[in-house]
Design a protein around this motif. Structure first.
Motif, PDB file in Angstrom:
ATOM      1  N   THR A   1       0.861  -1.030   0.013  1.00  0.00           N
ATOM      2  CA  THR A   1       0.052  -0.165   0.190  1.00  0.00           C
ATOM      3  C   THR A   1       1.111   1.142  -0.057  1.00  0.00           C
ATOM      4  O   THR A   1       0.406   1.924  -0.793  1.00  0.00           O
ATOM      5  N   LEU A   2       1.821   1.078   0.441  1.00  0.00           N
ATOM      6  CA  LEU A   2       2.557   2.463   1.108  1.00  0.00           C
ATOM      7  C   LEU A   2       4.029   2.747  -0.286  1.00  0.00           C
ATOM      8  O   LEU A   2       3.415   3.278  -1.161  1.00  0.00           O
ATOM      9  N   ARG A   3       4.090   1.152  -1.221  1.00  0.00           N
ATOM     10  CA  ARG A   3       4.450   1.655  -2.147  1.00  0.00           C
ATOM     11  C   ARG A   3       3.763   2.382  -3.325  1.00  0.00           C
ATOM     12  O   ARG A   3       3.657   3.549  -3.915  1.00  0.00           O
ATOM     13  N   VAL A   4       2.031   1.608  -3.799  1.00  0.00           N
ATOM     14  CA  VAL A   4       1.792   2.552  -3.988  1.00  0.00           C
ATOM     15  C   VAL A   4       1.148   4.064  -3.684  1.00  0.00           C
ATOM     16  O   VAL A   4       1.054   5.120  -4.987  1.00  0.00           O
ATOM     17  N   LEU A   5       1.248   4.190  -2.586  1.00  0.00           N
ATOM     18  CA  LEU A   5       0.736   5.949  -2.569  1.00  0.00           C
ATOM     19  C   LEU A   5       2.202   6.593  -2.428  1.00  0.00           C
ATOM     20  O   LEU A   5       2.174   7.481  -2.243  1.00  0.00           O
ATOM     21  N   GLY A   6       3.306   5.931  -3.353  1.00  0.00           N
ATOM     22  CA  GLY A   6       4.680   6.635  -3.349  1.00  0.00           C
ATOM     23  C   GLY A   6       5.710   6.654  -2.850  1.00  0.00           C
ATOM     24  O   GLY A   6       6.590   7.650  -3.109  1.00  0.00           O
ATOM     25  N   PHE A   7       5.660   5.917  -2.168  1.00  0.00           N
ATOM     26  CA  PHE A   7       6.910   5.750  -1.159  1.00  0.00           C
ATOM     27  C   PHE A   7       7.903   4.990  -1.883  1.00  0.00           C
ATOM     28  O   PHE A   7       7.880   4.170  -3.158  1.00  0.00           O
ATOM     29  N   THR A   8       8.654   5.085  -1.363  1.00  0.00           N
ATOM     30  CA  THR A   8       9.956   4.356  -2.601  1.00  0.00           C
ATOM     31  C   THR A   8      10.215   3.259  -2.204  1.00  0.00           C
ATOM     32  O   THR A   8       9.905   3.219  -0.730  1.00  0.00           O
TER      33      THR A   8
ATOM     34  N   LEU B   1       1.990  -5.382  -6.083  1.00  0.00           N
ATOM     35  CA  LEU B   1       1.217  -3.922  -5.951  1.00  0.00           C
ATOM     36  C   LEU B   1      -0.295  -3.925  -6.039  1.00  0.00           C
ATOM     37  O   LEU B   1      -0.732  -3.298  -5.554  1.00  0.00           O
TER      38      LEU B   1
END
Lengths: 241, 785
Positions: free
Chosen positions: B689-696, B777
């Motif tokens: 989820t964090l990756r989807v939200l734009g976390f590297t 993802l």
């Protein structure tokens, strides 16, 4: 908001095709030459049955997936052919996501779930403000396990809008909710679209939701069947299903 | 079908299964190795002692007539007696500048020894009537490449003569062939020899007499009573105290080795297996959670709770079997390596490795039991899950503000770090055992580090700080002032410091010890006595200085009264007191001012020998003179002793140091990897989820691993403390009257320990970090947990 020719589209998609497992027996053509423009400030509903390709389209718009063929640009930026790093930055700075199953971090409170995103955004609003916009000012220090489904989804919306995104991409946001709760969630999305001028794209299989949109794009078998502009957006509280 | 599922699932968890099996294998390897060594050493030792009729009691004396033997045999509780003569021998080995020395023992003629029978490796026994034949001990022969038929020049009791080697042998008295007071075997410079009784008696001037006697006890005999009777009978003949195997240098060292192996074979496996049990528990609990739906389906299809439970128990047995096979191989291999070392240091007719097959069974049972305990909770959960409930996704995890936040410190930490804190607090046991495993991994390398530093310090303390002499010379008999004077005129001798050593018995109440008391100048220039702070301790005008260890076993504090019986000359008995203690690491000793000792003995300017400072330019001339001087009984050089000690300890510790380091790497990697994989599995949804939200990818990896990173940091300190404690206990367990090791913990040791943990932590982070790159993802968006 009605469609006007003088508006430049934010998203400009041409001939988007997505094929899973190409060249094998299990080849699936999820999108088949989709042409699409999405404009600043509009509220668009992508309507389609399960397997129509709507989720694939949303994932490609959000930089989560890349098309097999076709071109996609956002403003002046080519998204097709962008690397992992550019797509991450696009998701980080431009797009806000709302998922069917909320996807909150269980170990963080409502406020912290929002703050997690505002920490990495260039020009965010305060987490409290975002939660106020979705009507959760009195639940800010609750953990996800202490919130109802609708409340969790509204936290997810607050998390998505707190970074002031230009685009809000919502994948079946009411899919896991009852009508009453679904309405409150849609109201939150509509309010963000109206007050902040954020382009909101909602994908759903629920035709009742179409009435709240500026434009309704119907998908089937990976193609856009029709595009229909509503004369007037129906107030969310009049929807029912 | 369930077994097919088992195989496929295990393939999916092969990393974790490998990590668990490896940690188990560490413990089992140590167990199989030490039990194999234990069995090999004990059986070999016991059968050798029995076959060779190794004596129960021993006594040395000045000189007693042979007709006393029947009287000794009559002592109540004595089954057999063997008298013999023994003396010092000094050898001139071609190619060696300095002489070697050793003991020469007599062999009865026309019959085998009744006790302490020697075992011929090659050649034959000395023939009766052949004056010049000599048997050489195996390790000495090996060190110099001697074979039967070779000639050697030696000085026995002041007479230099040429001998012919007729055979090579070993004796149960010298399984560990070591110079009295020495620390390590030094086969180049110290050996044991045997001659026919008639020849040796003549050479030593002991015809019709004996100066050494060994006894076998009758079953049920009271050893203490027998010893007292022996002492009383031999008192008039210059008898020193009778002693048992407990005080026998070689036998005692063997026992120490066996005792240490016994501790090793239990303590280490228990520690490693506990860690493995926790790893199994954590991995399986997670698996059962992930497979809730599958469990529900199995049950819905009619599989019983029992078959579901046994399915998951089988998971736990896969690493058990793998670990047993691996550790069986590794343990046997390591034991072989150690047997190779033992063969060099212990002289047995045949020290062959006897694999302890029962150890494999014990390994299988122990690790099986441990896994079963580990998996029990998870399996019970799986078996008791009602199908309908299992079909529903698990309720979202409950969280609450962490302790830090309740304490009002939450402003200090970012939300991403709060995830770590709250996860740790939510599963305190998992966190605790992970930290324990890491602490252990940090602790293990402290042991070899402390040992290496301890040896370095010991070498420096003993041979640089305390002993400043270049050589120690002893006379075959205590000699007058003219002997010292002539010694001081040897080529190259810059300074000669006399000493007088006599055997004594020291008493404090019922506690008693036999020791040598050394008389030395009040302010020695060469052989100095130091305390634990490396300060010189002056030799007192009255009272005794004792080794710390001797004072400890006699339970004496400075000022306490000591009763002292001198076992030489006119055998004075007197009451004196403890004036202080000194620090030393091998053997134990007592010290007093030389003039006082001479007065006590009623002697003039006698000396037993001297410490020498020798000009290094004159060594060749010096050695030539030593070899020409019949009066000299033995010579040792400080440099030689230091060199052989360092060489031997290096050989002995090399293998174990490698083992410790490898085990430490495995444990820290295994624990971190298992923890990281479980954390990744538990939080893959959040992370995607964090990756989807734009976390590297890096930000997400940091969030996942900061939890384990925090645990690693937290466990280092306690780990080093644990290691220090372990090093201390192990050194204490080998702290004997024969040998002690100083506990030295240098920064280097701790740095190595910390680095070991960090390196394996980083390595497992990299491995797990790559899995984060592969997170799907899209999948997480479409499914409820």
């Amino acid at each position: 908001m009605a469609m006007n020719a003088e508006y430049t589209p934010l998203f400009r998609a041409r001939g988007i095709t997505k094929i899973y497992h190409p060249g094998t027996e299990t080849e699936v053509r999820a999108l088949d030459g989709v042409d699409l423009d999405l404009y600043e400030g509009e509220l668009a509903v992508l309507l389609g049955a399960s397997g129509s390709g709507k989720s694939t389209l949303l994932n490609i718009l959000g930089g989560l997936d890349v098309p097999t063929d076709g071109t996609l640009s956002y403003r002046d930026e080519e998204l097709t052919g962008a690397g992992e790093r550019e797509l991450t930055l696009f998701r980080r700075n431009v797009a806000g996501f709302v998922f069917q199953f909320y996807n909150l971090i269980p170990s963080l409170t409502a406020r912290e779930n929002v703050a997690l995103i505002t920490e990495i955004a260039p020009d965010p609003m305060e987490p409290e403000e975002a939660l106020g916009l979705v009507g959760l000012s009195d639940r800010m220090d609750h953990f996800p396990s202490q919130l109802s489904g609708g409340q969790q989804q509204r936290v997810a919306i607050a998390r998505a809008i707190a970074k002031r995104p230009e685009v809000l991409l919502c994948d079946e946001p009411t899919g896991a909710l009852d009508v009453h709760t679904g309405i409150t969630v849609l109201e939150a999305i509509e309010r963000v679209n109206r007050e902040l001028g954020t382009l909101a794209v909602i994908i759903t299989h629920n035709a009742a939701i179409a009435a709240m949109a500026d434009r309704v794009l119907s998908l089937s078998a990976g193609r856009i069947l029709s595009i229909h502009s509503n004369e007037k957006r129906a107030p969310v509280n009049t929807l029912s299903w | 079908m369930l077994d097919l599922k088992l195989l496929r699932d295990i393939r999916g968890m092969k990393g974790q299964m490998t990590a668990i099996a490896l940690v188990m294998a560490c413990g089992l390897t140590l167990m199989i190795m030490s039990r194999g060594l234990l069995l090999s050493l004990e059986t070999t030792k016991n059968s050798y002692y029995t076959e060779s009729r190794f004596a129960d009691l021993f006594c040395d004396l000045k000189r007693a007539p042979l007709f006393l033997e029947p009287a000794l045999a009559m002592i109540d509780g004595v089954a057999q007696v063997e008298t013999s003569v023994r003396g010092a021998i000094i050898l001139d080995i071609p190619g060696m500048k300095e002489p070697a020395d050793g003991f020469v023992h007599s062999l009865p003629e026309g019959r085998p020894r009744r006790l302490n029978r020697i075992h011929l490796r090659s050649g034959r026994l000395p023939e009766a009537g052949n004056r010049d034949e000599i048997l050489v001990s195996d390790s000495f022969a090996k060190a110099h490449g001697f074979r039967p038929g070779d000639a050697i020049d030696a000085t026995v009791y002041g007479v230099r003569r040429s001998f012919r080697i007729c055979g090579v042998a070993i004796s149960p008295e010298y399984v560990y062939e070591i110079r009295p007071g020495g620390m390590m075997p030094d086969p180049e410079r110290f050996g044991v020899f045997w001659m026919s009784e008639r020849e040796l008696s003549r050479a030593l001037g002991l015809e019709g007499a004996f100066n050494s006697v060994a006894f076998r006890l009758a079953p049920g005999a009271d050893a203490e009573m027998v010893k007292a009777d022996i002492d009383r009978l031999l008192e008039p003949y210059g008898g020193l105290s009778a002693y048992d195997r407990e005080r026998h240098v070689s036998a005692k060292l063997m026992e120490d080795e066996v005792a240490q192996l016994r501790v090793f074979s239990v303590a280490f496996p228990v520690v490693f297996l506990s860690i493995a049990a926790f790893m199994v528990s954590a991995a399986l609990t997670r698996l059962v959670k992930l497979q809730r739906e599958q469990i529900a389906q199995m049950k819905a299809f009619g599989y019983s709770g029992f078959s579901v439970a046994s399915h998951y128990v089988k998971f736990a047995f896969v690493p058990v079997v793998a670990a047993t096979l691996l550790s069986g191989t590794l343990g046997m291999w390591a034991a072989h390596a150690f047997i190779g070392l033992y063969q060099r240091f212990f002289n047995f007719p045949a020290l062959i490795f006897r694999p302890d097959w029962s150890a494999l069974l014990v390994a299988l049972l122990a690790s099986g039991l441990v896994s079963f305990l580990g998996v029990l909770g998870a399996v019970r959960q799986a078996a008791s899950l009602p199908p309908a409930e299992a079909m529903r996704p698990e309720a979202p995890a409950d969280y609450s503000p962490s302790f830090l936040e309740k304490a009002g410190l939450h402003r200090l930490v970012q939300p991403s770090f709060r995830i770590a804190l709250r996860n740790l607090e939510r599963k305190p046991w998992q966190a605790f055992f992970t930290a324990l495993g890491l602490a252990l991994a940090a602790a293990i390398p402290v042991l070899p580090g402390a040992m290496a530093d301890g040896v370095d310090y010991l070498v420096d303390f003993q041979w640089n700080m305390a002993m400043r002499q270049d050589a120690v010379v002893t006379f075959i008999e205590p000699s007058g002032g003219e002997a010292l004077l002539s010694l001081s005129r040897f080529p190259g001798v810059l300074y000669a410091e006399p000493f007088r050593a006599v055997p004594v018995r020291l008493f404090n109440g019922h506690r008693e010890r036999t020791a040598a008391i050394t008389g030395m100048p009040a302010a020695p220039r060469l052989n100095r006595l130091l305390d634990s702070q490396e300060r010189v301790v002056p030799v007192p005008g009255s009272g005794l200085l004792l080794s710390e260890k001797l004072a400890e076993v006699l339970d004496l504090s400075p000022g306490d009264e000591i009763r002292m019986e001198v076992r030489e000359g006119r055998r004075p008995v007197l009451a004196t007191f403890l004036s202080g203690t000194i620090t030393d690491f091998t053997g134990v000793g007592a010290y007093m001012e030389i003039e006082g000792l001479r007065r006590l003995l009623g002697e003039g300017t006698t000396a037993s020998g001297a410490y020498l400072q020798v000009d290094s330019l004159y060594w060749d001339e010096f050695w030539r003179r030593v070899k020409e001087t019949p009066r000299i009984g033995s010579v040792t050089t400080t440099a030689g002793a230091r060199e052989s000690f360092s060489k031997t300890t290096e050989e002995m510790m090399g293998v174990s140091q490698m083992l410790y380091l490898v085990f430490s790497l495995i444990v820290s990697f295994g624990v971190i990897y298992n923890g990281a994989r479980i954390a990744l599995s538990e939080r893959s949804r959040s992370l995607a989820t964090l990756r989807v939200l734009g976390f590297t990818r890096r930000e997400v990896t940091t969030i996942l691993l900061s939890e384990l990173g925090l645990l690693t940091l937290l466990s280092i300190g306690p780990g080093l403390l644990l290691g220090t404690w372990m090093a201390k206990s192990i050194l204490e367990s080998v702290d004997t009257e024969t040998m002690r090791f100083p506990l030295i913990l240098g920064a280097r040791t701790y740095v190595v320990a910390v680095l070991t943990v960090f390196v394996s932590t980083v390595f497992s982070f990299v491995v797990v970090g790559r899995r984060i790159a592969g997170l799907d993802l899209l999948a997480v968006l479409k499914s409820a947990e």
